[in-house]
Design a protein around this motif. Structure first.
Motif, short mmCIF file in Angstrom:
data_model
loop_
_atom_site.label_atom_id
_atom_site.label_comp_id
_atom_site.label_asym_id
_atom_site.label_seq_id
_atom_site.Cartn_x
_atom_site.Cartn_y
_atom_site.Cartn_z
N ASP A 192 82.91 -9.27 21.70
CA ASP A 192 82.01 -9.71 20.63
C ASP A 192 81.62 -8.51 19.78
OD1 ASP A 192 80.10 -10.81 18.99
OD2 ASP A 192 79.12 -11.95 20.59
N TYR A 193 82.46 -8.23 18.79
CA TYR A 193 82.29 -7.05 17.95
C TYR A 193 80.92 -7.04 17.26
CZ TYR A 193 83.28 -3.65 14.21
OH TYR A 193 83.23 -2.58 13.34
N ASP A 194 80.51 -8.18 16.73
CA ASP A 194 79.24 -8.25 15.99
C ASP A 194 78.05 -7.99 16.91
OD1 ASP A 194 80.45 -8.78 13.54
OD2 ASP A 194 80.51 -10.95 13.93
N ALA A 195 78.12 -8.52 18.13
CA ALA A 195 77.01 -8.29 19.06
C ALA A 195 76.95 -6.82 19.46
CB ALA A 195 77.18 -9.17 20.30
N CYS A 222 79.26 11.79 14.10
CA CYS A 222 78.51 11.37 15.29
C CYS A 222 77.95 9.98 15.17
CB CYS A 222 77.40 12.39 15.58
SG CYS A 222 78.03 13.91 16.31
N HIS A 223 78.30 9.26 14.13
CA HIS A 223 77.95 7.84 14.02
C HIS A 223 79.22 7.05 14.30
CE1 HIS A 223 73.84 8.13 12.14
NE2 HIS A 223 74.28 9.37 12.07
N PRO A 224 79.25 6.23 15.34
CA PRO A 224 80.50 5.63 15.80
C PRO A 224 81.09 4.57 14.90
CG PRO A 224 78.66 4.75 17.03
CD PRO A 224 78.10 5.84 16.18
N GLY A 225 80.43 4.27 13.77
CA GLY A 225 80.95 3.25 12.87
C GLY A 225 80.19 1.95 12.99
N GLY A 226 80.60 0.98 12.17
CA GLY A 226 79.86 -0.26 12.13
C GLY A 226 78.57 -0.07 11.38
N GLY A 227 77.75 -1.10 11.28
CA GLY A 227 76.45 -0.97 10.63
C GLY A 227 76.57 -0.43 9.22
N GLY A 228 75.81 0.63 8.92
CA GLY A 228 75.78 1.19 7.58
C GLY A 228 77.02 1.95 7.19
N MET A 229 77.96 2.10 8.10
CA MET A 229 79.21 2.77 7.75
C MET A 229 80.31 1.74 7.46
SD MET A 229 78.96 5.81 10.57
CE MET A 229 80.30 6.82 9.94
N GLU A 230 79.94 0.45 7.57
CA GLU A 230 80.90 -0.62 7.33
C GLU A 230 80.42 -1.59 6.25
OE1 GLU A 230 83.46 -3.87 10.00
OE2 GLU A 230 81.85 -2.69 10.92
N SER A 249 74.83 -5.02 23.85
CA SER A 249 74.93 -4.44 22.52
C SER A 249 75.10 -2.94 22.55
CB SER A 249 73.68 -4.80 21.69
OG SER A 249 73.62 -6.19 21.44
N HIS A 250 75.40 -2.43 23.72
CA HIS A 250 75.60 -0.98 23.87
C HIS A 250 74.35 -0.18 23.51
CE1 HIS A 250 79.65 -2.35 24.30
NE2 HIS A 250 80.21 -1.16 24.26
N ASN A 251 73.20 -0.77 23.75
CA ASN A 251 71.95 -0.04 23.59
C ASN A 251 71.70 0.74 24.87
OD1 ASN A 251 70.95 -0.71 20.97
ND2 ASN A 251 70.55 -2.79 21.73
N PHE A 252 71.85 2.02 24.81
CA PHE A 252 71.65 2.85 25.99
C PHE A 252 70.15 3.13 26.15
CE2 PHE A 252 76.03 3.43 25.00
CZ PHE A 252 76.65 3.56 26.23
N ALA A 253 69.71 3.03 27.41
CA ALA A 253 68.29 3.25 27.68
C ALA A 253 67.89 4.66 27.29
CB ALA A 253 68.00 3.02 29.16
N ARG A 254 66.72 4.77 26.64
CA ARG A 254 66.22 6.07 26.19
C ARG A 254 64.83 6.33 26.73
NH1 ARG A 254 66.77 5.37 19.85
NH2 ARG A 254 66.25 3.22 20.40
N GLY A 255 64.40 7.55 26.64
CA GLY A 255 63.06 7.92 27.09
C GLY A 255 62.01 7.59 26.04
N PRO A 256 60.79 7.24 26.48
CA PRO A 256 59.73 6.83 25.55
C PRO A 256 58.99 7.99 24.93
CG PRO A 256 58.93 6.67 27.79
CD PRO A 256 60.36 7.13 27.87
N HIS A 257 59.65 8.80 24.13
CA HIS A 257 58.99 9.93 23.50
C HIS A 257 58.64 9.59 22.06
CE1 HIS A 257 59.60 12.44 26.93
NE2 HIS A 257 60.89 12.18 26.93
N ALA A 258 57.58 10.24 21.57
CA ALA A 258 56.98 9.86 20.30
C ALA A 258 57.95 9.98 19.12
CB ALA A 258 55.74 10.72 20.04
N HIS A 259 58.88 10.93 19.14
CA HIS A 259 59.74 11.15 17.98
C HIS A 259 60.96 10.25 17.95
CE1 HIS A 259 61.77 13.60 21.04
NE2 HIS A 259 62.84 13.44 20.33
N THR A 260 61.15 9.42 18.98
CA THR A 260 62.28 8.52 18.99
C THR A 260 61.87 7.17 18.41
OG1 THR A 260 61.77 7.82 21.24
CG2 THR A 260 63.36 9.60 20.99
N ALA A 261 62.81 6.53 17.76
CA ALA A 261 62.51 5.28 17.08
C ALA A 261 62.65 4.10 18.02
CB ALA A 261 63.45 5.11 15.89
N ILE A 262 61.85 4.06 19.06
CA ILE A 262 61.86 2.93 19.98
C ILE A 262 60.42 2.55 20.31
CG2 ILE A 262 64.06 3.52 21.04
CD1 ILE A 262 62.60 4.76 23.34
#
Length: 848
Positions: free
Chosen positions: A66-69, A147-155, A309-322
């Motif tokens: 599911d490419y779109d997902a 370093c942006h794997p494509g898709g989204g704003g690159m497509e 969706s290939h969302n890799f878990a990240r740490g909850p730090h203030a400067h990250t957009a999560i």
């Protein structure tokens, strides 16, 4: 069973296991696939079918997946799903268009993503096409698109159109002010679809991908990176690239065999390696900068698993957009893994660590005591180009082997984390809307040509820096001139931002500092490169953090890249944590010097008690338990004294264990440090209540009288005098001990309450209070030991009065004659105020 049959059975069993393993391995292998281009035409170089077209991952991989997902994940979107020309207006940052790298703003790169709609070309710094093909942190670095794997704003553009198709239908957009198409060649370069091989192919050629993007061969980048073919021609030079596929990768039927079962971990460092070194100095699987987790065979995805969706878990730090509340997007932290034993993680007991430390100090703060590769400490844009200052400053360059220690910072959750703080010096302009707009790099460069000759290298490091008042004024005047006709601003009022301050020109062109918060630094939390337990902070003793030279408090935190002499401006980390330097010295003096001396004082008291006993022995006044003759203490008094004594014994024991970190005693009597602390607190509650009750009950009896002077002069007879000494209900020594324990007991009570609720107070207050609490505790223990000796061994049997409350008349007349006369109305047998001739022998003995 005969040996031969047993051997055959084992052989058969082994073969079955091997077959099962082989089947499982084969079943996990990716099936052979055909390659397709974007028009769904098959690519088969073996049979000459469409042999020179770049393959499309949207079609090739999307036939099954599911490419779109997948491309909804943040690695592919990077803020594109929320990008808007008005995204940052509410936060007074109109130049911020999203919460990701595409449209966000980074102080360490200083390129600004172009809005979709622009009124003048001066408003456009980085259109999408330029972001992919040529923008980079520093000259020579891979482009942002690498370093942006494509898709989204690159497509797809911000309206959902595929760039190449939309530009082909609307060629006039190339010359428009549309940030998605301005000066672009999408119709020639094609788009960048999600590059599945970038993560999933072992041996992926990242350098080839970078080369293709720099030459605007967007749709050919995946072909080159995967090594499936060689690309000839560059869109940059007006070519139409062609692919020469490597036929050895293809089967006779035109399919390819690929192995995507490998973990993507080895490919993570393509992007996170280089950027991570700048931010934190870490380099994965590096002997110079090791990590205990990677040494044990753990991989990136063990800690950073992904969803569909290939969302890799990240740490909850203030400067990250999560969103910290989005638990599905948060990785398991040190505590979650090690407290639950996740993936076989060891479960630490931390018996030697205070519970409050575990609550307010992150695991990383102790377990990452130092780094082995240089990071970046500053990005100076004041000279028209980016100058990188390393951490440590004497390193050969970012990423070079060099030892340095983190800066410790208290976050909003009041937990202390290790950080690398990167500072930035740059120029901005205060427009008519009151916002301070960071200027483009091109605008920095234009102004630099006007004032470069007035800037000097004050610190002889080979790089000029804007740091003196005259240099800042020269720069501001240059920007006033260069921005005068800039159509993107309604007002020209340049400002220089450095060290958390913004400088601008006031009346008569005098330099002034703006009274506003400005952003000039970025804090990057350090969470990799975990050291073995034996190398962690505090593994040897508490002085590793609390000693005079301890980095945790005394290490220097950079607050400004330059002073007027071009030198780095620092302050102690302790100040940043909220600890006053004077208070820190007091606390350190107590822990490093005073505590050992005061603890020796307790030993000295025990020695003096022993010496006194052997020299003078106990007083031999007959004490009869249960005599019922004279009531000494009421039931309430005995209860108060008993519970105060028990609570004090528990407080003294647990307090000494805490003060000297006596983990052996702690483990012997308590299940955990927290249980011991709980006992200490509850014993403290009892001690506070009984101390207050004791003061109320015995206050009148503890008031000094004139006859107490004689008791003091004779030292109560404890140094050999055997006659009676005047004393009321309490003798002078007992009165002194009452005030001693009342005053110090109240100090211990108040300070203890503050320490229990330490989260409500500043760190300086806690450091000072804990110092007082510990020091007074030592003194109180020494005094109570003396009191206990005098009330027991020195006066045998006396302690039993605390059980039934009665003493004999003989005991009362001898020890408390004035009190005895008062309660009985009878004269005491002897009085020290009116000595008879029979006492002369006692006086002479006293003189001896």
């Amino acid at each position: 069973m005969p040996a031969g049959k047993r051997f055959n059975s084992i052989l058969i069993f082994t073969l079955i296991v091997l077959v099962m393993i082989s089947v499982s391995v084969l079943s996990a292998r990716h099936p052979n696939i055909n390659l397709f281009d974007k028009n769904f035409d098959m690519i088969d170089p073996i049979n000459g079918e469409n042999p020179n077209a770049p393959f499309s991952t949207r079609v090739t991989c999307g036939l099954c997946h599911d490419y779109d997902a997948i491309t909804e994940g943040y690695h592919f979107q990077q803020g594109w799903d929320v990008i808007s020309d008005t995204f940052g207006v509410a936060d007074n940052q109109p130049w911020v268009l999203s919460d990701g790298r595409m449209g966000g703003f980074c102080l360490t790169s200083f390129r600004q993503f172009a809005k979709k709609h622009n009124d003048t070309e001066a408003e456009i710094d980085l259109p999408v096409y330029k972001f992919i093909a040529s923008a980079s942190y520093n000259p020579g670095d891979p482009t942002c698109g690498a370093c942006h794997p494509g898709g989204g704003g690159m497509e797809f553009d911000r309206e959902g159109n595929r760039y190449d198709e939309h530009l082909a239908d609307n060629p006039e957009l190339k010359e428009s002010l549309d940030g998605d198409y301005h000066q672009s060649n999408w119709d020639q370069s094609g788009v960048i679809e999600a590059d599945c091989f970038l993560c999933h192919m072992h041996g992926y050629n990242f350098a080839a991908r970078v080369e293709q993007l720099q030459n605007e061969n967007f749709q050919w980048a995946t072909v080159a990176g995967s090594n499936l073919g060689i690309v000839d021609g560059y869109v940059t030079y007006g070519d139409t690239p062609v692919v020469n596929y490597n036929k050895r990768y293809f089967n006779t039927d035109g399919t390819i065999s690929i192995d995507v079962s490998v973990s993507p971990d080895e490919n993570c460092v393509f992007c996170h390696g280089a950027s991570g070194v700048k931010k934190r100095g870490f380099s994965c699987n590096d002997a110079v900068n090791p990590d205990i987790h990677s040494e044990q065979g753990m991989t990136c995805t063990d800690c950073h698993p992904a969803d569909i969706s290939h969302n890799f878990a990240r740490g909850p730090h203030a400067h990250t957009a999560i969103d910290p509340e989005d638990s599905a997007n948060l990785m398991l932290g040190c505590r979650e893994c090690h407290m639950e034993g996740y993936l076989g993680a060891t479960v630490p007991h931390h018996t030697e660590v205070r519970p409050s430390h575990l609550k307010r100090i992150s695991c990383e703060a102790c377990h990452i005591p130092k780094l082995g590769r240089a990071a970046a400490m500053g990005f100076d844009l004041s000279s028209g180009e980016i100058t990188v200052i390393t951490n440590p400053p004497d390193a050969d360059g970012v990423g070079s082997p060099s030892s340095w220690k983190p800066t410790y910072v208290r976050q909003k959750n009041q937990v202390i984390y290790p950080m690398n703080i990167i500072h930035t010096a740059y120029w901005g302009n205060i427009d008519s809307d009151g916002n301070l707009y960071p200027l483009f790099m091109s605008e920095h460069e234009t102004a630099w040509e006007l004032y470069s000759e007035q800037i000097e290298d004050d610190n002889d490091d080979g790089e000029v820096e804007v740091n003196t008042e005259a240099e800042i004024i020269a720069g501001l005047n240059a920007f006033k001139q260069s921005l005068a006709n800039n159509p993107r601003f309604n007002q020209v009022n340049p400002a220089y931002i450095k060290g958390g301050k913004a400088y601008t020109l006031g009346e008569n062109d005098l330099l002034m500092t703006l009274e506003r918060e400005v952003e000039s630094q970025t804090e990057y939390p350090i969470s990799h490169n975990v050291a073995p337990a034996r190398m962690t902070l505090g593994s040897n003793n508490c002085l590793e953090c609390h000693g005079y030279d301890a980095h945790f408090f005394k290490g220097q935190k950079v607050v400004d890249m330059y002073n007027t002499e071009g030198e780095v401006v620092t302050q102690s980390i302790g100040i940043g944590l909220g600890c006053n330097p004077t208070v820190f010295h007091i606390n350190t003096f107590h822990q490093q010097i005073l505590s050992p001396l005061v603890s020796f004082m307790i030993i000295l008291v025990v020695f003096l008690i022993t010496l006194h006993y052997h020299r003078y022995g106990p007083k031999r006044i007959r004490f009869v338990y249960g005599s019922g003759e004279v009531r000494r203490f009421s039931f309430l008094e005995r209860g108060v004294h008993l519970f105060r004594l028990i609570s004090f014994i528990l407080l003294a024991f647990t307090g000494l264990v805490l003060a000297f970190n006596l983990t052996i005693w702690q483990e012997m009597f308590f299940k955990s440090p927290q249980q011991m602390l709980d006992y200490h607190i509850w014993a403290g509650v009892v001690f506070i209540v009984t101390t207050i009750l004791g003061i109320a009950i015995w206050f009148k009896d503890a008031i000094f009288a004139s006859y107490d002077k004689i008791w003091v002069r004779l030292i109560g007879g404890y140094l050999g005098y055997s006659g009676e000494v005047p004393a009321g209900r309490f003798n002078a020594g007992q009165k002194m001990f009452f005030w001693y324990t009342a005053i110090f007991g109240l100090i211990m009570s108040v300070s203890g309450v503050i320490l229990v609720f330490k989260d409500a107070f500043q760190l300086s207050t806690i450091c000072l209070v804990s110092t007082v609490h510990n020091f007074v505790g030592f003194i109180l223990i020494a005094g109570v030991l003396s009191h206990a000796y005098l009330g027991t061994i020195a006066n045998p049997g006396t302690w039993r009065v605390l059980i039934d409350g009665f003493v004999t008349r003989e005991w009362a007349r001898h020890h408390h004659p004035i009190w005895y006369e008062k309660i009985t109305g009878k004269p005491a047998k002897k009085s020290a105020e009116k000595k008879s001739e029979d006492d002369k022998s006692d006086d002479s003995e006293e003189k001896k």
